[in-house]
Design a protein around this motif. Structure first.
Motif, PDB file in Angstrom:
ATOM      1  N   LYS A 210       0.826  -1.215   0.000  1.00 41.47           N
ATOM      2  CA  LYS A 210       0.000   0.000   0.000  1.00 41.47           C
ATOM      3  C   LYS A 210       0.860   1.265   0.000  1.00 41.47           C
ATOM      4  CE  LYS A 210      -4.249  -1.716   2.130  1.00 41.47           C
ATOM      5  NZ  LYS A 210      -5.086  -1.740   3.341  1.00 41.47           N
ATOM      6  N   PHE A 211       2.042   1.152   0.611  1.00 45.28           N
ATOM      7  CA  PHE A 211       2.935   2.316   0.676  1.00 45.28           C
ATOM      8  C   PHE A 211       3.959   2.315  -0.464  1.00 45.28           C
ATOM      9  CE2 PHE A 211       1.476   1.956   5.118  1.00 45.28           C
ATOM     10  CZ  PHE A 211       0.973   3.245   5.277  1.00 45.28           C
ATOM     11  N   GLY A 212       3.726   1.452  -1.448  1.00 49.34           N
ATOM     12  CA  GLY A 212       4.627   1.406  -2.605  1.00 49.34           C
ATOM     13  C   GLY A 212       5.963   0.771  -2.296  1.00 49.34           C
ATOM     14  N   ALA A 213       6.010  -0.020  -1.219  1.00 49.95           N
ATOM     15  CA  ALA A 213       7.278  -0.637  -0.821  1.00 49.95           C
ATOM     16  C   ALA A 213       7.172  -2.161  -0.805  1.00 49.95           C
ATOM     17  CB  ALA A 213       7.697  -0.130   0.552  1.00 49.95           C
TER      18      ALA A 213
ATOM     19  N   ALA B 152      -1.572  -9.256  -5.103  1.00 51.22           N
ATOM     20  CA  ALA B 152      -2.052  -8.253  -4.149  1.00 51.22           C
ATOM     21  C   ALA B 152      -1.790  -6.844  -4.682  1.00 51.22           C
ATOM     22  CB  ALA B 152      -1.380  -8.453  -2.799  1.00 51.22           C
ATOM     23  N   ALA B 153      -0.611  -6.635  -5.271  1.00 47.90           N
ATOM     24  CA  ALA B 153      -0.259  -5.315  -5.813  1.00 47.90           C
ATOM     25  C   ALA B 153      -1.184  -4.919  -6.959  1.00 47.90           C
ATOM     26  CB  ALA B 153       1.198  -5.313  -6.270  1.00 47.90           C
ATOM     27  N   ARG B 154      -1.519  -5.890  -7.816  1.00 50.22           N
ATOM     28  CA  ARG B 154      -2.421  -5.594  -8.949  1.00 50.22           C
ATOM     29  C   ARG B 154      -3.796  -5.174  -8.459  1.00 50.22           C
ATOM     30  NH1 ARG B 154       0.179  -9.876 -11.852  1.00 50.22           N
ATOM     31  NH2 ARG B 154      -1.292 -11.365 -10.975  1.00 50.22           N
ATOM     32  N   ILE B 155      -4.320  -5.904  -7.470  1.00 49.36           N
ATOM     33  CA  ILE B 155      -5.654  -5.596  -6.950  1.00 49.36           C
ATOM     34  C   ILE B 155      -5.666  -4.240  -6.245  1.00 49.36           C
ATOM     35  CG2 ILE B 155      -7.350  -6.316  -5.195  1.00 49.36           C
ATOM     36  CD1 ILE B 155      -6.522  -9.255  -6.105  1.00 49.36           C
ATOM     37  N   LEU B 156      -4.561  -3.921  -5.561  1.00 50.87           N
ATOM     38  CA  LEU B 156      -4.465  -2.630  -4.865  1.00 50.87           C
ATOM     39  C   LEU B 156      -4.008  -1.501  -5.792  1.00 50.87           C
ATOM     40  CD1 LEU B 156      -2.808  -3.938  -1.577  1.00 50.87           C
ATOM     41  CD2 LEU B 156      -5.135  -3.058  -1.791  1.00 50.87           C
ATOM     42  N   LYS B 157      -3.709  -1.888  -7.044  1.00 54.46           N
ATOM     43  CA  LYS B 157      -3.230  -0.909  -8.045  1.00 54.46           C
ATOM     44  C   LYS B 157      -1.999  -0.146  -7.536  1.00 54.46           C
ATOM     45  CE  LYS B 157      -7.621  -0.198 -10.462  1.00 54.46           C
ATOM     46  NZ  LYS B 157      -8.394  -1.272  -9.862  1.00 54.46           N
ATOM     47  N   ARG B 158      -1.037  -0.924  -7.042  1.00 56.65           N
ATOM     48  CA  ARG B 158       0.219  -0.358  -6.557  1.00 56.65           C
ATOM     49  C   ARG B 158       1.381  -1.017  -7.304  1.00 56.65           C
ATOM     50  NH1 ARG B 158      -3.100   2.229  -4.087  1.00 56.65           N
ATOM     51  NH2 ARG B 158      -2.994   3.009  -1.944  1.00 56.65           N
ATOM     52  N   PRO B 159       2.439  -0.253  -7.592  1.00 60.88           N
ATOM     53  CA  PRO B 159       3.596  -0.853  -8.271  1.00 60.88           C
ATOM     54  C   PRO B 159       4.475  -1.625  -7.282  1.00 60.88           C
ATOM     55  CG  PRO B 159       4.023   1.456  -7.804  1.00 60.88           C
ATOM     56  CD  PRO B 159       2.629   1.178  -7.327  1.00 60.88           C
ATOM     57  N   LEU B 160       5.229  -2.575  -7.811  1.00 63.46           N
ATOM     58  CA  LEU B 160       6.256  -3.259  -7.026  1.00 63.46           C
ATOM     59  C   LEU B 160       7.596  -2.767  -7.551  1.00 63.46           C
ATOM     60  CD1 LEU B 160       4.910  -6.925  -6.821  1.00 63.46           C
ATOM     61  CD2 LEU B 160       4.853  -5.178  -5.047  1.00 63.46           C
ATOM     62  N   ILE B 161       8.200  -1.836  -6.828  1.00 58.34           N
ATOM     63  CA  ILE B 161       9.419  -1.220  -7.353  1.00 58.34           C
ATOM     64  C   ILE B 161      10.690  -1.651  -6.628  1.00 58.34           C
ATOM     65  CG2 ILE B 161       8.327   0.838  -8.334  1.00 58.34           C
ATOM     66  CD1 ILE B 161       8.943   2.288  -5.708  1.00 58.34           C
ATOM     67  N   LEU B 162      10.529  -2.246  -5.450  1.00 62.42           N
ATOM     68  CA  LEU B 162      11.716  -2.649  -4.683  1.00 62.42           C
ATOM     69  C   LEU B 162      12.241  -3.994  -5.166  1.00 62.42           C
ATOM     70  CD1 LEU B 162      10.902  -1.744  -0.971  1.00 62.42           C
ATOM     71  CD2 LEU B 162      12.220  -0.454  -2.621  1.00 62.42           C
ATOM     72  N   PRO B 163      13.523  -4.252  -4.988  1.00 54.54           N
ATOM     73  CA  PRO B 163      14.046  -5.595  -5.263  1.00 54.54           C
ATOM     74  C   PRO B 163      13.527  -6.570  -4.199  1.00 54.54           C
ATOM     75  CG  PRO B 163      15.735  -4.241  -4.239  1.00 54.54           C
ATOM     76  CD  PRO B 163      14.565  -3.325  -4.508  1.00 54.54           C
ATOM     77  N   LYS B 164      13.788  -7.842  -4.406  1.00 56.94           N
ATOM     78  CA  LYS B 164      13.356  -8.839  -3.413  1.00 56.94           C
ATOM     79  C   LYS B 164      14.046  -8.590  -2.080  1.00 56.94           C
ATOM     80  CE  LYS B 164      12.461 -12.064  -7.095  1.00 56.94           C
ATOM     81  NZ  LYS B 164      13.216 -12.698  -8.142  1.00 56.94           N
ATOM     82  N   ILE B 165      13.328  -8.893  -1.001  1.00 54.87           N
ATOM     83  CA  ILE B 165      13.850  -8.630   0.343  1.00 54.87           C
ATOM     84  C   ILE B 165      14.715  -9.821   0.779  1.00 54.87           C
ATOM     85  CG2 ILE B 165      13.237  -8.197   2.747  1.00 54.87           C
ATOM     86  CD1 ILE B 165      10.535  -7.069   1.611  1.00 54.87           C
TER      87      ILE B 165
ATOM     88  N   LEU C  24      -6.446 -17.775  -6.123  1.00 57.88           N
ATOM     89  CA  LEU C  24      -6.010 -16.661  -5.287  1.00 57.88           C
ATOM     90  C   LEU C  24      -6.682 -15.334  -5.653  1.00 57.88           C
ATOM     91  CD1 LEU C  24      -4.051 -15.643  -3.064  1.00 57.88           C
ATOM     92  CD2 LEU C  24      -2.414 -15.180  -4.888  1.00 57.88           C
ATOM     93  N   LYS C  25      -6.784 -15.036  -6.952  1.00 56.03           N
ATOM     94  CA  LYS C  25      -7.273 -13.718  -7.375  1.00 56.03           C
ATOM     95  C   LYS C  25      -8.668 -13.405  -6.811  1.00 56.03           C
ATOM     96  CE  LYS C  25      -7.772 -10.767 -11.479  1.00 56.03           C
ATOM     97  NZ  LYS C  25      -9.089 -10.785 -12.110  1.00 56.03           N
TER      98      LYS C  25
ATOM     99  N   LEU D 237     -11.298  -9.905  -0.336  1.00 61.86           N
ATOM    100  CA  LEU D 237     -10.766  -9.409   0.938  1.00 61.86           C
ATOM    101  C   LEU D 237     -10.154  -8.001   0.856  1.00 61.86           C
ATOM    102  CD1 LEU D 237      -9.080 -12.751   2.026  1.00 61.86           C
ATOM    103  CD2 LEU D 237     -11.126 -11.739   3.060  1.00 61.86           C
ATOM    104  N   LEU D 238      -9.697  -7.604  -0.307  1.00 62.19           N
ATOM    105  CA  LEU D 238      -8.963  -6.337  -0.432  1.00 62.19           C
ATOM    106  C   LEU D 238      -9.769  -5.211  -1.071  1.00 62.19           C
ATOM    107  CD1 LEU D 238      -5.432  -7.638  -1.516  1.00 62.19           C
ATOM    108  CD2 LEU D 238      -6.212  -6.989   0.772  1.00 62.19           C
ATOM    109  N   LYS D 239     -10.903  -5.545  -1.708  1.00 62.72           N
ATOM    110  CA  LYS D 239     -11.663  -4.491  -2.401  1.00 62.72           C
ATOM    111  C   LYS D 239     -12.768  -3.955  -1.512  1.00 62.72           C
ATOM    112  CE  LYS D 239     -10.667  -5.147  -7.225  1.00 62.72           C
ATOM    113  NZ  LYS D 239     -11.201  -5.331  -8.564  1.00 62.72           N
TER     114      LYS D 239
END
Length: 301
Positions: free
Chosen positions: A185-188, A240-253, A292-293, A299-301
């Motif tokens: 949600k915070f783009g992270a 989850a990112a697609r449903i929340l319409k958020r990008p995944l910009i960080l590398p893997k943790i 999953l989708k 749960l997220l919408k």
């Protein structure tokens, strides 16, 4: 029918109570909080304090089935002291129930208990069915093994015993999902480690339905409480990112980073268990959320 539920006020327990009432099943429940005692006709609370071996034995009156959901959260830092709490909250409570049933000579026909897929060793290639006998050498594997052994003690009292090995429970207001989506949600948002580790998940409503189905159909033995289509950690994060319409910009943790933050508990994010739901399906249980989708959308919408 009247069932006794331990852990009835928890995330999954509340859903099970709702499902029981929908099926006209009366509920007795045990609570450590006197403020949570209720005396409704179909929802009656009884006090217990497992730490001091206290229990109101009237909780068993008229009860034919126990649904055992009690257990301290594994989502708190695993200090040596808290590890004991995690284990004892599962094994000592089972012993207290058994001792009380025996002392007052109650007749319980069936016990349906929570367990966890953490008993299976981590693997990117294995597909675990209930017949698997390997046990994970992690702390979690040890806990689940001892937990199941404690629950098997009900067999000596003439009870049929069912153990449902629960996977990653997806729910709106608790459990892992809100924590998974928080950084997204915070783009992270980012996958953990390689992102290839399997996540065998289940929607909380399906899990509650499965417990009630197990009671009504007199399941016996071990069953996996997971949806039919496990996904990788990377797929879960992306969905989850697609449903929340958020990008995944960080590398893997990386694993070492999470170990620094969470300590030994970090294994929860990196363990890989691909688990089969075929056995519950063959018993006639139908999942509402197979993929999953739709589960995340619900749960997220």
């Amino acid at each position: 029918m009247t069932v006794l539920i331990t852990g009835a006020t928890g995330l999954i327990g509340q859903k099970i109570v709702k499902q029981c009432h929908a099926e006209n099943i009366n509920v007795h429940y045990l609570t450590t909080s006197k403020s949570k005692l209720s005396t409704e006709s179909n929802y009656k609370g009884f006090y217990w304090d497992p730490n001091n071996n206290e229990i109101d034995h009237h909780c068993f009156e008229g009860v034919s089935v126990i649904i055992n959901m009690v257990g301290a959260s594994i989502s708190k830092r695993w200090t040596d002291d808290y590890k004991k709490v995690i284990l004892n909250s599962r094994t000592e409570t089972a012993q207290l129930l058994q001792d009380t049933i025996k002392k007052y000579n109650y007749k319980i026909d069936h016990v349906v208990s929570a367990s966890a897929i953490g008993i299976y060793p981590t693997s990117l290639i294995n597909y675990y069915e209930e017949t698997n006998t390997e046990i994970s050498d992690t702390f979690l594997g040890t806990v689940v093994h001892k937990w199941e052994a404690a629950v098997d003690g009900f067999k000596a009292l003439g009870c049929k015993v069912t153990k449902i090995r629960i996977g990653l429970v997806l729910a709106r207001d608790g459990g892992a999902l809100p924590e998974i989506v928080k950084p997204i949600k915070f783009g992270a948002g980012a996958a953990f480690g390689s992102g290839k580790q399997w996540q065998s998940w289940i929607h909380v409503d399906d899990l509650a339905s499965l417990f009630v189905f197990a009671v009504q159909n007199e399941f016996d033995g071990i069953y996996n409480g997971v949806a039919p289509n496990p996904v990788s950690n990377k797929e879960l994060t992306k969905a989850a990112a697609r449903i929340l319409k958020r990008p995944l910009i960080l590398p893997k943790i990386p694993k070492f980073a999470m170990k620094l933050i969470l300590g030994e508990m970090h294994i929860l994010l990196f363990e890989s268990q691909r688990v089969s739901s075929q056995k519950v399906h063959s018993e006639g249980f139908n999942f509402t959320f197979v993929n999953l989708k739709p589960a995340l959308e619900d749960l997220l919408k």
